[in-house]
Write a protein that holds these residues in place. Structure first.
Motif, mmCIF file in Angstrom:
data_model
loop_
_atom_site.group_PDB
_atom_site.id
_atom_site.type_symbol
_atom_site.label_atom_id
_atom_site.label_comp_id
_atom_site.label_asym_id
_atom_site.label_seq_id
_atom_site.Cartn_x
_atom_site.Cartn_y
_atom_site.Cartn_z
ATOM 1 N N VAL A 1 2.683 -4.260 3.465
ATOM 2 C CA VAL A 1 3.620 -3.145 3.365
ATOM 3 C C VAL A 1 2.824 -1.856 3.262
ATOM 4 O O VAL A 1 1.910 -1.753 2.441
ATOM 5 N N ALA A 2 3.146 -0.879 4.090
ATOM 6 C CA ALA A 2 2.534 0.440 4.034
ATOM 7 C C ALA A 2 3.639 1.456 3.761
ATOM 8 O O ALA A 2 4.507 1.678 4.609
ATOM 9 N N GLU A 3 3.615 2.054 2.587
ATOM 10 C CA GLU A 3 4.636 3.019 2.169
ATOM 11 C C GLU A 3 4.072 4.429 2.340
ATOM 12 O O GLU A 3 3.214 4.863 1.563
ATOM 13 N N ILE B 1 0.843 -1.191 0.000
ATOM 14 C CA ILE B 1 0.000 0.000 0.000
ATOM 15 C C ILE B 1 0.878 1.241 0.000
ATOM 16 O O ILE B 1 1.852 1.328 0.746
ATOM 17 N N SER B 2 0.543 2.214 -0.842
ATOM 18 C CA SER B 2 1.265 3.491 -0.898
ATOM 19 C C SER B 2 0.251 4.628 -0.886
ATOM 20 O O SER B 2 -0.820 4.515 -1.488
ATOM 21 N N ASP B 3 0.590 5.711 -0.199
ATOM 22 C CA ASP B 3 -0.272 6.886 -0.308
ATOM 23 C C ASP B 3 0.046 7.626 -1.601
ATOM 24 O O ASP B 3 1.124 7.482 -2.180
ATOM 25 N N SER C 1 -1.102 -4.506 -5.322
ATOM 26 C CA SER C 1 -0.643 -3.133 -5.150
ATOM 27 C C SER C 1 -1.843 -2.216 -4.946
ATOM 28 O O SER C 1 -2.818 -2.263 -5.698
ATOM 29 N N VAL C 2 -1.758 -1.370 -3.904
ATOM 30 C CA VAL C 2 -2.845 -0.463 -3.557
ATOM 31 C C VAL C 2 -2.299 0.954 -3.499
ATOM 32 O O VAL C 2 -1.268 1.205 -2.860
ATOM 33 N N LEU D 1 -3.229 4.188 5.863
ATOM 34 C CA LEU D 1 -3.228 3.534 7.175
ATOM 35 C C LEU D 1 -4.489 2.707 7.373
ATOM 36 O O LEU D 1 -4.445 1.599 7.925
ATOM 37 N N TRP D 2 -5.617 3.233 6.931
ATOM 38 C CA TRP D 2 -6.863 2.474 7.021
ATOM 39 C C TRP D 2 -6.773 1.197 6.193
ATOM 40 O O TRP D 2 -7.171 0.111 6.642
ATOM 41 N N ALA D 3 -6.234 1.305 4.959
ATOM 42 C CA ALA D 3 -6.097 0.131 4.098
ATOM 43 C C ALA D 3 -5.147 -0.892 4.715
ATOM 44 O O ALA D 3 -5.381 -2.106 4.625
#
Length: 281
Positions: free
Chosen positions: A152-154, A97-99, A126-127, A136-138
């Protein structure tokens, strides 16, 4: 929020994964050649064992990986991909996950590039989220899915949403579900966090080819383990082998140039001379 699956290079595996995805089966995230492959999951790196105890699936908690600037995000992504590939390749899919802001700064994930670091792109969902809060919610929602190897949270920089409370929520969800969360923070300074492990990374020059050939060197990383609640901290320079996707230690050059030995000096000092002590009158 957009979702995409980076499919494997094998057309047959691609087709099977697509069919499984349409049918809603978990095999959509797990390529056939990765199921049950426990041998590939072992990290087996003496260099990092003393800094980051591995040898199996990563601990189900928050692992904080950060670099100093966005220009170093490629090294951060490559190291995380190699780390996850060695630590959890026997356990199903991976949600990355990436913002939106960070994705615009660092670029989208590239399947063949991930494969070069040992991570099968066929395992990856990939999100791209609109904001850090959405990312963060995802991540928290993904941690509620069973059977994942990791999440993974990027999230780059220091967004207000990424505070101590948010990392505590992620840590609790990761521990409850048994799924590790890798928090990637390009251009991320040290901030209060519930992460049990914190790594600072930056790229390092590759060592010269041992045979003197003018070829590209292996990816190099300078790794500093600044927080490790389960063991010691420290720093090490490593390179990733493109053949077996394992990390190997490299000796860092001496920071100060050393003077060469001179030919006009005797091989050893001569006899000492005792001088009388004189005091001022």
């Amino acid at each position: 929020m957009s979702w995409s699956i980076l499919m494997a290079a094998d057309p047959l595996a691609d087709l099977r994964a697509r069919i499984a995805g349409l049918e809603g089966r978990r095999e959509a995230l797990v390529p056939t050649d990765m199921r049950g492959n426990t041998a590939a999951a072992r990290f087996s790196v003496d260099v990092l064992e003393r800094l980051y105890p591995l040898g199996g699936p990563p601990e189900a908690t928050v692992h904080d990986l950060a670099c100093e600037a966005h220009r170093d995000a490629g090294a951060l992504t490559g190291f995380a991909a190699a780390l996850i590939a060695r630590m959890g390749s026997e356990r199903g899919g991976l949600v990355w996950i990436s913002d939106g802001v960070t994705a615009g700064e660092t670029g989208a994930l590239y399947g063949p590039g991930l494969a070069a670091f040992g991570l099968d792109p066929g395992r990856l969902v990939s999100v791209t989220a609109k904001s850090a809060a959405d990312a963060l919610w995802a991540a928290e929602e993904a941690l509620g899915v069973s059977g994942l190897a990791a999440v993974v949270a990027e999230i780059g920089g220091t967004p207000r949403a990424l505070d101590l409370t948010a990392t505590r929520r992620l840590a609790l969800r990761a521990e409850r579900q048994g799924t590790p969360l890798f928090l990637l923070r390009p251009a991320g300074p040290d901030v209060p966090s519930a992460a049990r492990v914190r790594l600072r990374l930056k790229p390092r020059p590759s060592a010269a080819d041992p045979h003197g050939l003018p070829v590209l060197g292996s990816p190099g990383f300078a790794v500093t383990l600044s927080r490790n609640r389960g063991g010691p901290t420290g720093a090490v320079d490593v390179e990733l082998s493109p053949h077996d996707h394992r990390f190997h230690a490299v000796r860092a050059p001496h920071p100060v140039p050393l003077a060469a030995e001179t030919a006009d000096r005797p091989p050893r000092p001569g006899p000492a001379e005792i001088l009388p002590l004189r005091t001022a009158s």
